[in-house]
Motif scaffolding. Structure first.
Motif, PDB file in Angstrom:
ATOM      1  N   LYS A 286       0.733  19.458  67.166  1.00 51.58           N
ATOM      2  CA  LYS A 286       1.427  18.185  66.934  1.00 51.58           C
ATOM      3  C   LYS A 286       2.727  18.401  66.166  1.00 51.58           C
ATOM      4  O   LYS A 286       3.763  17.829  66.520  1.00 51.58           O
ATOM      5  CB  LYS A 286       0.507  17.234  66.165  1.00 51.58           C
ATOM      6  N   LYS A 287       2.692  19.221  65.130  1.00 55.97           N
ATOM      7  CA  LYS A 287       3.902  19.451  64.333  1.00 55.97           C
ATOM      8  C   LYS A 287       4.988  20.089  65.183  1.00 55.97           C
ATOM      9  O   LYS A 287       6.171  19.695  65.104  1.00 55.97           O
ATOM     10  CB  LYS A 287       3.591  20.326  63.126  1.00 55.97           C
ATOM     11  N   GLN A 288       4.620  21.078  65.991  1.00 54.42           N
ATOM     12  CA  GLN A 288       5.621  21.728  66.843  1.00 54.42           C
ATOM     13  C   GLN A 288       6.208  20.743  67.858  1.00 54.42           C
ATOM     14  O   GLN A 288       7.420  20.739  68.111  1.00 54.42           O
ATOM     15  CB  GLN A 288       4.990  22.914  67.576  1.00 54.42           C
ATOM     16  N   ILE A 289       5.347  19.914  68.423  1.00 50.22           N
ATOM     17  CA  ILE A 289       5.808  18.920  69.403  1.00 50.22           C
ATOM     18  C   ILE A 289       6.793  17.957  68.747  1.00 50.22           C
ATOM     19  O   ILE A 289       7.878  17.670  69.284  1.00 50.22           O
ATOM     20  CB  ILE A 289       4.610  18.149  69.991  1.00 50.22           C
ATOM     21  N   LEU A 290       6.428  17.438  67.583  1.00 48.44           N
ATOM     22  CA  LEU A 290       7.281  16.449  66.921  1.00 48.44           C
ATOM     23  C   LEU A 290       8.570  17.081  66.415  1.00 48.44           C
ATOM     24  O   LEU A 290       9.645  16.468  66.505  1.00 48.44           O
ATOM     25  CB  LEU A 290       6.518  15.783  65.780  1.00 48.44           C
ATOM     26  N   ASP A 291       8.489  18.294  65.876  1.00 48.40           N
ATOM     27  CA  ASP A 291       9.712  18.977  65.442  1.00 48.40           C
ATOM     28  C   ASP A 291      10.653  19.188  66.624  1.00 48.40           C
ATOM     29  O   ASP A 291      11.865  18.972  66.511  1.00 48.40           O
ATOM     30  CB  ASP A 291       9.365  20.333  64.807  1.00 48.40           C
ATOM     31  N   GLY A 292      10.094  19.624  67.760  1.00 47.54           N
ATOM     32  CA  GLY A 292      10.915  19.850  68.944  1.00 47.54           C
ATOM     33  C   GLY A 292      11.522  18.555  69.474  1.00 47.54           C
ATOM     34  O   GLY A 292      12.680  18.523  69.908  1.00 47.54           O
ATOM     35  N   LEU A 294      12.271  15.870  67.732  1.00 47.48           N
ATOM     36  CA  LEU A 294      13.351  15.464  66.826  1.00 47.48           C
ATOM     37  C   LEU A 294      14.597  16.308  67.059  1.00 47.48           C
ATOM     38  O   LEU A 294      15.723  15.786  67.090  1.00 47.48           O
ATOM     39  CB  LEU A 294      12.902  15.607  65.370  1.00 47.48           C
ATOM     40  N   GLU A 295      14.407  17.617  67.216  1.00 48.47           N
ATOM     41  CA  GLU A 295      15.562  18.497  67.405  1.00 48.47           C
ATOM     42  C   GLU A 295      16.306  18.185  68.696  1.00 48.47           C
ATOM     43  O   GLU A 295      17.543  18.239  68.743  1.00 48.47           O
ATOM     44  CB  GLU A 295      15.097  19.953  67.401  1.00 48.47           C
ATOM     45  N   ALA A 296      15.561  17.832  69.735  1.00 48.60           N
ATOM     46  CA  ALA A 296      16.189  17.567  71.038  1.00 48.60           C
ATOM     47  C   ALA A 296      16.788  16.169  71.128  1.00 48.60           C
ATOM     48  O   ALA A 296      17.571  15.895  72.043  1.00 48.60           O
ATOM     49  CB  ALA A 296      15.161  17.756  72.147  1.00 48.60           C
ATOM     50  N   ASN A 297      16.419  15.294  70.190  1.00 45.79           N
ATOM     51  CA  ASN A 297      16.852  13.890  70.295  1.00 45.79           C
ATOM     52  C   ASN A 297      17.376  13.362  68.962  1.00 45.79           C
ATOM     53  O   ASN A 297      16.763  12.493  68.338  1.00 45.79           O
ATOM     54  CB  ASN A 297      15.690  13.024  70.775  1.00 45.79           C
ATOM     55  N   PRO A 298      18.515  13.886  68.491  1.00 47.46           N
ATOM     56  CA  PRO A 298      19.101  13.317  67.268  1.00 47.46           C
ATOM     57  C   PRO A 298      19.566  11.889  67.525  1.00 47.46           C
ATOM     58  O   PRO A 298      20.215  11.621  68.541  1.00 47.46           O
ATOM     59  CB  PRO A 298      20.273  14.252  66.971  1.00 47.46           C
ATOM     60  N   ILE A 299      19.219  10.977  66.645  1.00 47.40           N
ATOM     61  CA  ILE A 299      19.592   9.572  66.842  1.00 47.40           C
ATOM     62  C   ILE A 299      20.084   8.975  65.529  1.00 47.40           C
ATOM     63  O   ILE A 299      19.705   9.426  64.442  1.00 47.40           O
ATOM     64  CB  ILE A 299      18.408   8.721  67.370  1.00 47.40           C
ATOM     65  N   ASP A 300      20.950   7.963  65.651  1.00 51.10           N
ATOM     66  CA  ASP A 300      21.361   7.191  64.474  1.00 51.10           C
ATOM     67  C   ASP A 300      20.184   6.338  64.014  1.00 51.10           C
ATOM     68  O   ASP A 300      19.456   5.761  64.839  1.00 51.10           O
ATOM     69  CB  ASP A 300      22.546   6.287  64.821  1.00 51.10           C
ATOM     70  N   LEU A 301      20.013   6.252  62.712  1.00 50.69           N
ATOM     71  CA  LEU A 301      18.881   5.514  62.169  1.00 50.69           C
ATOM     72  C   LEU A 301      19.354   4.271  61.424  1.00 50.69           C
ATOM     73  O   LEU A 301      20.282   4.351  60.603  1.00 50.69           O
ATOM     74  CB  LEU A 301      18.074   6.396  61.205  1.00 50.69           C
ATOM     75  N   PRO A 302      18.730   3.122  61.680  1.00 50.73           N
ATOM     76  CA  PRO A 302      19.078   1.911  60.933  1.00 50.73           C
ATOM     77  C   PRO A 302      18.763   2.088  59.443  1.00 50.73           C
ATOM     78  O   PRO A 302      17.642   2.454  59.077  1.00 50.73           O
ATOM     79  CB  PRO A 302      18.185   0.829  61.556  1.00 50.73           C
ATOM     80  N   LYS A 303      19.758   1.855  58.611  1.00 44.74           N
ATOM     81  CA  LYS A 303      19.578   2.023  57.170  1.00 44.74           C
ATOM     82  C   LYS A 303      18.467   1.125  56.644  1.00 44.74           C
ATOM     83  O   LYS A 303      17.696   1.516  55.757  1.00 44.74           O
ATOM     84  CB  LYS A 303      20.887   1.715  56.435  1.00 44.74           C
ATOM     85  N   ALA A 304      18.365  -0.082  57.202  1.00 44.36           N
ATOM     86  CA  ALA A 304      17.338  -1.018  56.723  1.00 44.36           C
ATOM     87  C   ALA A 304      15.943  -0.454  56.943  1.00 44.36           C
ATOM     88  O   ALA A 304      15.057  -0.613  56.098  1.00 44.36           O
ATOM     89  CB  ALA A 304      17.482  -2.363  57.436  1.00 44.36           C
ATOM     90  N   MET A 305      15.740   0.214  58.080  1.00 46.81           N
ATOM     91  CA  MET A 305      14.425   0.785  58.369  1.00 46.81           C
ATOM     92  C   MET A 305      14.130   1.969  57.450  1.00 46.81           C
ATOM     93  O   MET A 305      13.001   2.139  56.978  1.00 46.81           O
ATOM     94  CB  MET A 305      14.340   1.213  59.839  1.00 46.81           C
ATOM     95  N   ALA A 344      12.708   8.120  62.502  1.00 50.61           N
ATOM     96  CA  ALA A 344      13.162   8.723  63.757  1.00 50.61           C
ATOM     97  C   ALA A 344      11.995   8.920  64.717  1.00 50.61           C
ATOM     98  O   ALA A 344      12.096   8.600  65.912  1.00 50.61           O
ATOM     99  CB  ALA A 344      13.853  10.055  63.474  1.00 50.61           C
ATOM    100  N   LEU A 345      10.886   9.427  64.210  1.00 55.26           N
ATOM    101  CA  LEU A 345       9.725   9.644  65.074  1.00 55.26           C
ATOM    102  C   LEU A 345       9.150   8.328  65.589  1.00 55.26           C
ATOM    103  O   LEU A 345       8.727   8.242  66.745  1.00 55.26           O
ATOM    104  CB  LEU A 345       8.650  10.432  64.321  1.00 55.26           C
ATOM    105  N   SER A 346       9.135   7.311  64.739  1.00 53.50           N
ATOM    106  CA  SER A 346       8.596   6.028  65.199  1.00 53.50           C
ATOM    107  C   SER A 346       9.442   5.464  66.337  1.00 53.50           C
ATOM    108  O   SER A 346       8.905   4.898  67.296  1.00 53.50           O
ATOM    109  CB  SER A 346       8.530   5.025  64.034  1.00 53.50           C
ATOM    110  N   LEU A 347      10.763   5.627  66.255  1.00 56.67           N
ATOM    111  CA  LEU A 347      11.637   5.134  67.323  1.00 56.67           C
ATOM    112  C   LEU A 347      11.459   5.953  68.605  1.00 56.67           C
ATOM    113  O   LEU A 347      11.389   5.389  69.704  1.00 56.67           O
ATOM    114  CB  LEU A 347      13.093   5.183  66.858  1.00 56.67           C
TER     115      LEU A 347
END
Length: 430
Positions: A286-292, A294-305, A344-347
């Motif tokens: 799971k950690k490897q999947i989620l790390d990968g 995140l690395e492949a999909n950098p996204i802007d994050l809403p500051k409020a969230m 980021a992961l939740s989005l």
């Protein structure tokens, strides 16, 4: 209703909304009409208060309430009209609230980022592979023996694994310090729960001995003692020899095995170890999947969230620390990275659920309820309580859905099995 939208940042939007005065006044009139049928005023029968009188008494209050409601309603309408997805509630800035004129206000808010999932097929995962061996079970049984020692007083000198009971008082430059004194304090030599130099000074002592132990506190010790030299005056009260229990039926009963003796205990221990091994492998994947992801999909994050997640982490940390008031809540800076990762992961997970149309597997939810209920004497009652708790069910469904996403990603990733051992996997990251 007129709406204009301006982008003021990667995710921030400034939206101006103009609502016709007629809509506001109609809403005010309708609310006053309803009030006239329910309000009680001296000199009037219930339900017979003239609207004019209600307007005189409550007109301004009702108007303010209506303005708030209309701004909220029209904001929701406007974001639908403009095809926007707010990340959190807006900050409303009134522009015109004058009676008789159009209602005008400005709403400033962040939108959720547009996500185009990438790199799923190229995710690389090394999945550890191992079996629980008989040697692993032997080592675990030995750990269980270590948890159930008995002690008997001896007259000889103390050595490794003996328990020494002492009085001690420490001084620095001849002065006592906080936490440096204790009476009838038991120390297991070799257990590593005291400073190594202190334990070393107890090897070879006998009951009745008095001696001084000098040491230097490590640089990473608590701030008021770090790096300082101290002298401990020690009085040895007694020395005890440790003995581990025999591997027999009585030992098995200590761990809840009433029938079958050591063989049954070994079987249960192995079963638990295999379950723990499976969970550890699952966590590594799971950690490897989620790390990968995140690395492949950098996204802007809403500051409020992110801010909301930081606050949640702060409150959780304060609760675990036993904080009694707001002044004891830890500062937000230490939670930023974790909060950003979670948001980021939740989005990203939410986007996978949406695009892949993944539905929560209720059979898995039920199985998890049953696993939890199995820990209680009255499993039926426990299971019913879990099922009937809406909040707990939502949490469980969210956990199951996340696992389903991980499974979905793993099936599409490039997975390589990596031979390993139980010990290596369970000690990973320790």
């Amino acid at each position: 209703m007129q709406v204009s939208v301006e982008s003021t940042g990667a995710l921030e939007r400034r939206m101006e909304v103009q609502v016709p005065a007629e809509r506001v006044e109609k809403a005010v009139d309708e609310r006053l009409q309803r009030m006239s049928r329910t309000v009680r005023l001296k000199g009037f029968r219930p339900g017979k208060v003239p609207v004019k009188v209600v307007r005189q008494q409550f007109g301004q209050q009702v108007r303010q309430e209506v303005l708030g409601d209309v701004m909220q309603t029209t904001f929701n309408e406007a974001v639908v009209q403009e095809k926007l997805t707010p990340a959190a509630g807006p900050r409303i800035e009134p522009i015109n609230l004058e009676q008789g004129g159009d209602l005008k206000y400005r709403a400033i808010f962040e939108v959720l980022p547009q996500i185009e999932l990438k790199g799923i097929e190229s995710l690389k995962v090394e999945r550890p592979s191992a079996q629980v061996s008989e040697a692993d079970v032997d080592a675990m049984i030995e750990n269980l023996r270590e948890q159930r020692p008995t002690y008997s007083v001896v007259e000889r000198e103390a050595g490794d694994k003996d328990r020494v009971t002492i009085d001690f008082e420490g001084t620095i430059d001849g002065q006592p310090f906080d936490g440096g004194k204790a009476e009838d304090y038991p120390i297991d030599i070799g257990a590593g729960r005291m400073l190594a130099d202190f334990e070393a000074g107890l090897r070879g002592v006998k009951a009745g001995d008095k001696k001084d132990i000098e040491l230097t506190f490590p640089e990473n010790y608590q701030a008021n003692l770090a790096g300082k030299q101290a002298k401990f005056a020690v009085h040895v009260k007694q020395v005890e020899e440790r003995k581990l229990p025999e591997l027999d039926d009585e030992f098995a009963r200590l761990y809840g095995v009433e029938e079958g003796g050591i063989e049954r205990l070994r079987a249960e221990v192995k079963e638990n170890m295999e379950r723990e091994l499976g969970e550890a492998i699952k966590a590594r994947v799971k950690k490897q999947i989620l790390d990968g992801l995140l690395e492949a999909n950098p996204i802007d994050l809403p500051k409020a969230m992110v801010d909301a997640q930081v606050r949640e982490l702060q409150i959780d940390a304060a609760r675990r620390m036993g904080a009694r008031d707001a002044s004891q809540i830890p500062p937000p800076e230490g939670f930023q990275d974790t909060a950003r990762r979670r948001v980021a992961l939740s989005l990203l997970i939410g986007e996978i659920i949406r695009t892949a149309n993944i539905q929560v597997d209720q059979a898995q939810v039920q199985a998890r309820f049953e696993d939890l209920a199995a820990q209680y004497p009255d499993q039926g009652q426990a299971l019913q309580q879990y099922r009937s708790n809406p909040q707990f069910r939502r949490q469980m469904e969210a956990a199951v859905l996340e696992d389903q996403v991980i499974d979905w990603l793993t099936q599409r990733a490039q997975v390589t099995d990596q031979p390993s051992t139980f010990k290596e996997i369970m000690n990973f990251g320790a």
